[in-house]
Write an enzyme that holds these catalytic residues in place. Structure first.
Site, PDB file in Angstrom:
ATOM      1  N   ASN A   8       0.836  -1.194   0.000  1.00 15.47           N
ATOM      2  CA  ASN A   8       0.000   0.000   0.000  1.00 15.47           C
ATOM      3  C   ASN A   8       0.873   1.246   0.000  1.00 15.47           C
ATOM      4  OD1 ASN A   8      -2.495  -1.380   0.096  1.00 15.47           O
ATOM      5  ND2 ASN A   8      -2.205  -1.745   2.262  1.00 15.47           N
ATOM      6  N   CYS A   9       0.274   2.348  -0.411  1.00 15.18           N
ATOM      7  CA  CYS A   9       0.937   3.639  -0.427  1.00 15.18           C
ATOM      8  C   CYS A   9       1.505   3.929   0.967  1.00 15.18           C
ATOM      9  CB  CYS A   9      -0.078   4.715  -0.829  1.00 15.18           C
ATOM     10  SG  CYS A   9       0.633   6.319  -1.132  1.00 15.18           S
ATOM     11  N   PRO A  10       2.698   4.409   1.091  1.00 12.76           N
ATOM     12  CA  PRO A  10       3.604   4.929   0.066  1.00 12.76           C
ATOM     13  C   PRO A  10       4.693   3.945  -0.378  1.00 12.76           C
ATOM     14  CG  PRO A  10       4.409   5.660   2.168  1.00 12.76           C
ATOM     15  CD  PRO A  10       3.167   4.804   2.437  1.00 12.76           C
ATOM     16  N   MET A  11       4.632   2.705   0.023  1.00 17.04           N
ATOM     17  CA  MET A  11       5.725   1.764  -0.240  1.00 17.04           C
ATOM     18  C   MET A  11       6.061   1.578  -1.725  1.00 17.04           C
ATOM     19  SD  MET A  11       7.059   1.240   2.587  1.00 17.04           S
ATOM     20  CE  MET A  11       8.323   0.150   1.966  1.00 17.04           C
ATOM     21  N   ASP A  35      -1.672  -1.392  -5.921  1.00 22.10           N
ATOM     22  CA  ASP A  35      -2.254  -0.206  -5.297  1.00 22.10           C
ATOM     23  C   ASP A  35      -2.683   0.767  -6.392  1.00 22.10           C
ATOM     24  OD1 ASP A  35      -3.000   1.868  -3.634  1.00 22.10           O
ATOM     25  OD2 ASP A  35      -0.948   2.494  -3.188  1.00 22.10           O
TER      26      ASP A  35
END
Length: 70
Positions: A8-11, A35
């Site tokens: 998921n954001c921000p990964m 995502d």
């Protein structure tokens, strides 16, 4: 190839930015992410870095980005 599926954001953006930094100019990075935010986030990242989005596609919920290092 960078596999960011399931992240998921921000990964996905953090990992993409790091991977681009390890490329030499002209090399291409393939990023796969699930995502939906990655679609706009990666485009925004590339506008800042000046790297080129060669191709972007979606298939079965997986976004695939081909990025060429400037």
């Amino acid at each position: 190839t960078l596999d960011c599926k399931g992240m998921n954001c921000p990964m996905p953006i953090i990992k993409t930015k790091k991977a681009i930094g390890q490329l030499t100019p002209g090399q291409v990075l393939l990023v796969e992410a699930t995502d939906a935010g990655s679609k706009s986030d990666i485009q925004a990242l590339l506008r800042r870095t000046g790297d080129e989005l060669v191709e972007m596609k979606e298939s079965s919920g997986v976004f695939t980005f081909m990025i060429r290092k400037k």
